[in-house]
Scaffold this motif. Sequence first.
Motif, mmCIF file in Angstrom:
data_model
loop_
_atom_site.group_PDB
_atom_site.id
_atom_site.type_symbol
_atom_site.label_atom_id
_atom_site.label_comp_id
_atom_site.label_asym_id
_atom_site.label_seq_id
_atom_site.Cartn_x
_atom_site.Cartn_y
_atom_site.Cartn_z
ATOM 1 N N ARG A 138 7.446 12.038 -2.336
ATOM 2 C CA ARG A 138 8.582 12.931 -2.603
ATOM 3 C C ARG A 138 9.510 12.374 -3.693
ATOM 4 N N LYS A 139 9.091 11.288 -4.365
ATOM 5 C CA LYS A 139 9.893 10.710 -5.441
ATOM 6 C C LYS A 139 9.196 10.928 -6.784
ATOM 7 N N ARG A 140 9.868 10.529 -7.871
ATOM 8 C CA ARG A 140 9.366 10.791 -9.211
ATOM 9 C C ARG A 140 7.988 10.178 -9.449
ATOM 10 N N ILE A 141 7.740 8.970 -8.924
ATOM 11 C CA ILE A 141 6.459 8.299 -9.164
ATOM 12 C C ILE A 141 5.303 9.112 -8.578
ATOM 13 N N MET A 142 5.579 9.859 -7.507
ATOM 14 C CA MET A 142 4.588 10.777 -6.941
ATOM 15 C C MET A 142 5.154 12.184 -6.981
ATOM 16 N N GLU A 143 5.507 12.600 -8.171
ATOM 17 C CA GLU A 143 6.150 13.899 -8.362
ATOM 18 C C GLU A 143 5.294 15.044 -7.832
ATOM 19 N N TRP A 144 3.976 14.884 -7.888
ATOM 20 C CA TRP A 144 3.070 15.927 -7.414
ATOM 21 C C TRP A 144 3.273 16.253 -5.932
ATOM 22 N N SER A 145 3.849 15.293 -5.168
ATOM 23 C CA SER A 145 3.987 15.475 -3.720
ATOM 24 C C SER A 145 5.244 16.235 -3.312
ATOM 25 N N ALA A 146 6.085 16.588 -4.280
ATOM 26 C CA ALA A 146 7.395 17.171 -3.970
ATOM 27 C C ALA A 146 7.310 18.399 -3.084
ATOM 28 N N GLU A 147 6.334 19.285 -3.345
ATOM 29 C CA GLU A 147 6.239 20.526 -2.596
ATOM 30 C C GLU A 147 4.994 20.591 -1.714
ATOM 31 N N LYS A 149 2.769 20.095 1.527
ATOM 32 C CA LYS A 149 3.039 20.054 2.958
ATOM 33 C C LYS A 149 2.572 18.736 3.565
ATOM 34 N N GLU A 150 3.222 18.350 4.657
ATOM 35 C CA GLU A 150 2.920 17.065 5.281
ATOM 36 C C GLU A 150 1.474 16.975 5.752
ATOM 37 N N ALA A 151 0.946 18.059 6.262
ATOM 38 C CA ALA A 151 -0.443 18.046 6.726
ATOM 39 C C ALA A 151 -1.402 17.749 5.581
ATOM 40 N N GLU A 152 -1.096 18.275 4.407
ATOM 41 C CA GLU A 152 -1.941 18.022 3.234
ATOM 42 C C GLU A 152 -1.785 16.583 2.756
ATOM 43 N N ILE A 153 -0.565 16.054 2.817
ATOM 44 C CA ILE A 153 -0.360 14.647 2.443
ATOM 45 C C ILE A 153 -1.162 13.736 3.369
ATOM 46 N N ALA A 154 -1.131 14.022 4.658
ATOM 47 C CA ALA A 154 -1.891 13.220 5.624
ATOM 48 C C ALA A 154 -3.379 13.278 5.306
ATOM 49 N N ARG A 155 -3.875 14.456 4.965
ATOM 50 C CA ARG A 155 -5.290 14.586 4.614
ATOM 51 C C ARG A 155 -5.630 13.768 3.384
ATOM 52 N N LEU A 156 -4.738 13.802 2.402
ATOM 53 C CA LEU A 156 -4.971 13.042 1.174
ATOM 54 C C LEU A 156 -4.964 11.541 1.430
ATOM 55 N N VAL A 157 -4.057 11.078 2.293
ATOM 56 C CA VAL A 157 -4.042 9.650 2.645
ATOM 57 C C VAL A 157 -5.386 9.253 3.244
ATOM 58 N N ARG A 158 -5.884 10.058 4.181
ATOM 59 C CA ARG A 158 -7.158 9.743 4.824
ATOM 60 C C ARG A 158 -8.309 9.742 3.814
ATOM 61 N N THR A 159 -8.313 10.745 2.938
ATOM 62 C CA THR A 159 -9.398 10.891 1.967
ATOM 63 C C THR A 159 -9.428 9.723 0.982
ATOM 64 N N HIS A 160 -8.275 9.406 0.413
ATOM 65 C CA HIS A 160 -8.225 8.319 -0.568
ATOM 66 C C HIS A 160 -8.436 6.960 0.093
ATOM 67 N N LEU A 161 -7.953 6.791 1.298
ATOM 68 C CA LEU A 161 -8.203 5.532 2.009
ATOM 69 C C LEU A 161 -9.693 5.364 2.292
ATOM 70 N N HIS A 162 -10.349 6.448 2.664
ATOM 71 C CA HIS A 162 -11.788 6.381 2.911
ATOM 72 C C HIS A 162 -12.535 5.880 1.674
ATOM 73 N N THR A 163 -12.133 6.372 0.504
ATOM 74 C CA THR A 163 -12.777 5.956 -0.736
ATOM 75 C C THR A 163 -12.507 4.475 -1.018
ATOM 76 N N VAL A 164 -11.283 4.023 -0.741
ATOM 77 C CA VAL A 164 -10.953 2.601 -0.891
ATOM 78 C C VAL A 164 -11.822 1.752 0.035
ATOM 79 N N LEU A 165 -11.954 2.179 1.275
ATOM 80 C CA LEU A 165 -12.744 1.420 2.245
ATOM 81 C C LEU A 165 -14.220 1.383 1.858
ATOM 82 N N GLN A 166 -14.726 2.474 1.317
ATOM 83 C CA GLN A 166 -16.106 2.488 0.835
ATOM 84 C C GLN A 166 -16.309 1.431 -0.246
ATOM 85 N N TRP A 167 -15.369 1.371 -1.158
ATOM 86 C CA TRP A 167 -15.486 0.409 -2.264
ATOM 87 C C TRP A 167 -15.415 -1.037 -1.756
#
Length: 279
Positions: A138-147, A149-167
Amino acid sequence: MGKKTAAGEKRTTTKVLERLLKRPAACSSDALRLSGEAVAAASTKKPSSSGKASLRVYGDSNAVGYRPPPRGTKGCFFEYAQRHFSVLPTVGKTRLTILPSDFQFLPWAQAKLSDEQPGLLSDHSLLVLGTNDITYLRKRIMEWSAEVKEAEIARLVRTHLHTVLQWIRGRTLGTIFVVEPLNEMQSKADMKALVVSAVREQVSSRAYKGKVCWLPMAWSAQDLQVLERGPDPRHFNRRAVHAILDAAVARKPRAASGARPGVSAARGGAHGPKRAMKE
């Protein structure tokens, strides 16, 4: 005319968000799977003279250490972990995030280790990420997250974390320990609850089948670095470093009888590459 312009701007913004928030493409086969030659090299590499399992730490400023001791933790993970493990150089720097930002962990780490020999693996890995996601959402560094929804942010955290863990899995023979993100900023309590819940849910997925281990820390003011102006809500202290390593050691699987750390205990051994984890 005004309505058409507004509609056009809305469509443009939507397209930008779609590019930012789209599900990250699966890592290349080279990133997610070890080649047969790499595994063979790992299975025959000479173990450390100490006979200890090896560990590599990945993550943000808390992973590499922030501020010099005695107040800070710079180099403390590397130093303290040597009591239990043979320690590989830490892969991390300040401000790194799980989610898309100018400081996203995975692109930076992939570039950082692009020249490292493919067969250089650790028996276990420790991941310290999420603090900056809590701060930047919700800050400038992650400006894309401003609008978003929280459910979508949670999904994105899980998705990107999964990719990190794979690597990281492609560079780890045993367990990946994931530390509960720290952020005691009162103004970020809601974001902390959201991010921590999403990270814990992803790490606890049955898809990992014991390959990834959640380290709950129940953070409190006693775990924070203390400065003249008061506690630093985003950086844990040396006491916390000890607590994290103790938790990892307590959950570390025992090597099979007669197995040498980093050699015969390797999953898959010289019989072929490890499979990438499924989501």
